[in-house]
Design a protein around this motif. Sequence first.
Motif, PDB file in Angstrom:
ATOM      1  N   GLU A 192     -11.239   6.622  -6.985  1.00  0.00           N
ATOM      2  CA  GLU A 192     -10.060   7.407  -6.643  1.00  0.00           C
ATOM      3  C   GLU A 192     -10.100   8.807  -7.253  1.00  0.00           C
ATOM      4  O   GLU A 192     -10.713   9.040  -8.285  1.00  0.00           O
ATOM      5  N   TRP A 194      -7.595  11.159  -9.096  1.00  0.00           N
ATOM      6  CA  TRP A 194      -6.339  11.040  -9.826  1.00  0.00           C
ATOM      7  C   TRP A 194      -5.672  12.409  -9.916  1.00  0.00           C
ATOM      8  O   TRP A 194      -6.316  13.442  -9.699  1.00  0.00           O
ATOM      9  N   ARG A 215       2.419  -0.064  -6.581  1.00  0.00           N
ATOM     10  CA  ARG A 215       2.586  -0.361  -5.170  1.00  0.00           C
ATOM     11  C   ARG A 215       1.545  -1.389  -4.738  1.00  0.00           C
ATOM     12  O   ARG A 215       0.485  -1.529  -5.370  1.00  0.00           O
ATOM     13  N   ASP A 217      -0.443  -1.240  -2.388  1.00  0.00           N
ATOM     14  CA  ASP A 217      -1.699  -0.635  -1.937  1.00  0.00           C
ATOM     15  C   ASP A 217      -2.586  -0.190  -3.091  1.00  0.00           C
ATOM     16  O   ASP A 217      -3.611   0.469  -2.888  1.00  0.00           O
ATOM     17  N   VAL A 219      -1.814   1.875  -5.607  1.00  0.00           N
ATOM     18  CA  VAL A 219      -1.456   3.167  -6.203  1.00  0.00           C
ATOM     19  C   VAL A 219      -0.389   2.944  -7.274  1.00  0.00           C
ATOM     20  O   VAL A 219       0.570   2.199  -7.066  1.00  0.00           O
ATOM     21  N   LEU A 235      -1.038   9.723 -11.707  1.00  0.00           N
ATOM     22  CA  LEU A 235      -1.126   8.952 -10.475  1.00  0.00           C
ATOM     23  C   LEU A 235      -2.595   8.754 -10.131  1.00  0.00           C
ATOM     24  O   LEU A 235      -3.377   9.705 -10.207  1.00  0.00           O
ATOM     25  N   ASN A 236      -2.970   7.544  -9.749  1.00  0.00           N
ATOM     26  CA  ASN A 236      -4.358   7.323  -9.336  1.00  0.00           C
ATOM     27  C   ASN A 236      -4.543   7.666  -7.851  1.00  0.00           C
ATOM     28  O   ASN A 236      -5.114   6.910  -7.063  1.00  0.00           O
ATOM     29  N   ALA A 237      -4.030   8.822  -7.507  1.00  0.00           N
ATOM     30  CA  ALA A 237      -4.104   9.409  -6.164  1.00  0.00           C
ATOM     31  C   ALA A 237      -3.738  10.880  -6.301  1.00  0.00           C
ATOM     32  O   ALA A 237      -3.179  11.295  -7.318  1.00  0.00           O
ATOM     33  N   ALA A 336      -3.835  -1.858 -10.741  1.00  0.00           N
ATOM     34  CA  ALA A 336      -4.170  -1.297  -9.434  1.00  0.00           C
ATOM     35  C   ALA A 336      -4.593  -2.362  -8.425  1.00  0.00           C
ATOM     36  O   ALA A 336      -5.035  -2.023  -7.329  1.00  0.00           O
TER      37      ALA A 336
END
Length: 371
Positions: A192, A194, A215, A217, A219, A235-237, A336
């Motif tokens: 990912e 981040w 979440r 998904d 995230v 955030l890992n996004a 995650a």
Amino acid sequence: MGDPHGPSGRAIKAPRILVVGAGASGLAFALECASRGTHVRVIERRSCRSSIQKATGVAAGVWRRLSKFGVSPTSVSAAIPMRNFAFHDDGRLVANVPVPEIDGEPPAHLYPQGELERYLEEALSSRGVEVEYDTAFISYEASGTSVRVGIRDEGQEVERTEEFDWVVGADGAHSAVRQAAGMPFVGRDYPETWSVAEISTRKWPSDAQAQLFLRSDGVGLFLSQPTSGVVQGILNAPNVSKALHAHFPDAELRYERDFRVTLRRVRSPRTGRVWLIGDAAHVQSPVGGQGLNLAIWDGITLAEGLLAGDLTVERVLARRARTVLLFTDFDYRMLATKSRLVRSVRNRYWAYAAKHPALARWFFKLISGGW
């Protein structure tokens, strides 16, 4: 350091030590040396200390080790004890977890890394050691008894060569010392991208120090309050600022950046007379908040061992890094996960632990540095 004279009564020459990098691990190492009467050189490629706060959680075990330098939750301003964290999954509150004390104190205090490093640098300066900014490590050549290091000042084309007994690479994940030493950095990269950001807000709840929003998904958004009126989000996004604005409508963005996370370490932190500590020796997921704490532990532990002539500290450092990396990787996998079964078990555990905090004691003991 014990008796400054050898068996013959002659004075023992103090070791010449170069620390490359003035982050948390390098400052902690230098402070331990200076407090024991051993002068060290600390060079730093940057022109000044970074204003980005980075990590926010300082473990109780680290505060205890820093207290001998006059750096503690009572001596620094506005350290926030960790008393509670809220855990959500797909918008539903799973658990509001009271954080149990470990040995009579909170397992961690929230405090900005940048501010902590500033205190460490001031404590080092008070002991007569100044960080040499705009000074870069270029190369080294080792013999059996010393290390000749090439150093270059910012703006200068010609490097100078100086000799040391030990070189300590504390120069971060992209360590020039590690590269010069040819030490493999083994491990893997998380897939990912981040993002991390800080905002100013007046909407942070007064009864929480950390909040986790997961979440299905995979995230996850981790929120903490490093100082009053400021919230950090990881955030890992990408685009964490969008998530922060969704939670805090009055948010004013202070900074935001994307980054990649890796799980890597050197097999051993030493080759000859060159050592690696902190992110130069190991990098891991920010989940679990262990990067800053392991870095400071590295610095103090290496200084204690090196000044005592105990080179078995090499194995101690390697073992601790391996254990911490396994913990942070497991922790991240649990947070995650996309598995419905694993999420159900995880959520049930934390919901039950919220009602019976003793069940979570093992986790917070690890957070506190009780390895």
